[in-house]
Design a protein around this motif. Structure first.
Motif, PDB file in Angstrom:
ATOM      1  N   GLU A 146       0.723  -1.293  -0.083  1.00  0.00           N
ATOM      2  CA  GLU A 146      -0.007   0.053   0.113  1.00  0.00           C
ATOM      3  C   GLU A 146       0.938   1.145  -0.038  1.00  0.00           C
ATOM      4  O   GLU A 146       0.466   2.295  -0.557  1.00  0.00           O
ATOM      5  CB  GLU A 146      -0.852   0.044   1.285  1.00  0.00           C
ATOM      6  N   GLU A 147       1.880   1.220   0.734  1.00  0.00           N
ATOM      7  CA  GLU A 147       2.734   2.332   0.806  1.00  0.00           C
ATOM      8  C   GLU A 147       3.537   2.531  -0.657  1.00  0.00           C
ATOM      9  O   GLU A 147       3.902   3.835  -1.158  1.00  0.00           O
ATOM     10  CB  GLU A 147       3.925   2.116   1.764  1.00  0.00           C
ATOM     11  N   ILE A 150       1.161   4.271  -2.812  1.00  0.00           N
ATOM     12  CA  ILE A 150       0.960   5.687  -2.516  1.00  0.00           C
ATOM     13  C   ILE A 150       2.018   6.595  -3.250  1.00  0.00           C
ATOM     14  O   ILE A 150       1.863   7.741  -3.661  1.00  0.00           O
ATOM     15  CB  ILE A 150       0.976   5.764  -0.973  1.00  0.00           C
ATOM     16  N   ARG A 151       3.268   5.983  -3.168  1.00  0.00           N
ATOM     17  CA  ARG A 151       4.563   6.409  -3.847  1.00  0.00           C
ATOM     18  C   ARG A 151       4.526   6.408  -5.582  1.00  0.00           C
ATOM     19  O   ARG A 151       5.701   6.642  -6.024  1.00  0.00           O
ATOM     20  CB  ARG A 151       5.745   6.257  -3.163  1.00  0.00           C
ATOM     21  N   GLN A 152       3.487   5.547  -6.228  1.00  0.00           N
ATOM     22  CA  GLN A 152       3.503   5.241  -7.539  1.00  0.00           C
ATOM     23  C   GLN A 152       4.348   4.341  -7.865  1.00  0.00           C
ATOM     24  O   GLN A 152       4.936   4.204  -8.965  1.00  0.00           O
ATOM     25  CB  GLN A 152       3.435   6.433  -8.505  1.00  0.00           C
TER      26      GLN A 152
END
Length: 251
Positions: A146-147, A150-152
């Motif tokens: 998931e992280e 978030i950072r593509q």
């Protein structure tokens, strides 16, 4: 007022990852589909998780219980042994893997993602799963994915999620929450691959997706996208094969 931390069984300075993991574990025990009993305890658990998983609502809850001073003191508490510094001094795969998950669960998400990417690039065959129990890897691996999203960092997220999905197929662990894992992976493959990375990486991601059991509709989509990518690369024969396979999959 109900103590949300007590319901989840976590400390008042628990990280988001710890809260999420505690919720998953308790929900699997209390869910009405499992217990066939009154759902009040499960609803109480859901309410507690919703409160603590949202930054604003958790802050308001903490203020009402006067826990801010407790959390501030615990944040600045000194320890005679700094585990993170000990890990940082080591370059072996096990220490770096444990550093990644340590940072992920101690409000250092950026450094966790950076270290994960660095290790993937500098170490051939580096695998987080090797150094953790199956359950820990699946829990924290999903949070790391998931992280990454978030950072593509979509390709790295797909590779990580692929490992988790295949583990779940071999032995059910996530159970009630597995649709969440599949939903995130499907969303990435359908919305964040095409046009956001080179065709070689995109092809690899879609090819991996064909083995993850998404179903005919999704497999057709992946094959069509693979056909488009091969065509852009000038491999018209393979592009035709992908499109023919897409039609067969749809029937």
């Amino acid at each position: 007022m109900i103590d949300c931390y007590k319901i989840l069984g976590v400390s008042h300075n628990a990280t988001a990852a710890e809260i999420r993991r505690a919720y998953h574990k308790k929900a699997k025990l209390l869910h009405p589909d499992v217990t066939h009993a009154d759902s009040s305890a499960f609803q109480e658990l859901v309410s507690a998780y919703e409160t603590l998983s949202d930054i604003k609502s958790r802050s308001l809850f903490d203020e009402s219980y006067a826990y801010n001073s407790f959390r501030k003191d615990s944040t600045h508490a000194k320890s005679s042994f700094d585990y993170r510094e000990w890990l940082l001094e080591r370059e072996d795969d096990e220490s770096r893997a444990k550093l990644i998950f340590f940072d992920l669960t101690h409000h250092r998400e950026d450094t966790a993602v950076s270290e994960f990417k660095r290790m993937n690039m500098s170490r051939t065959g580096f695998r987080l799963a090797k150094w953790f129990t199956r359950e820990d890897f699946m829990d924290y691996g999903f949070i790391l994915a998931e992280e990454l999203v978030i950072r593509q960092e979509y390709y790295d997220a797909v590779i990580l999620l692929e490992q988790i999905i295949k583990m779940e197929y071999s032995y059910r662990y996530f159970k009630l929450f597995f649709p969440e894992v599949m939903s995130l992976t499907r969303h990435i493959l359908r919305n964040n691959i095409d046009g956001q990375m080179n065709d070689e990486l995109a092809l690899d991601a879609w090819e991996r997706a064909l083995d993850l059991g998404f179903g005919k509709r999704d497999d057709c989509y992946f094959l069509q996208k693979m056909g488009d990518a091969y065509e852009r690369m000038g491999d018209f024969a393979t592009a035709r094969i992908c499109r023919e396979e897409s039609v067969r999959s749809a029937s």
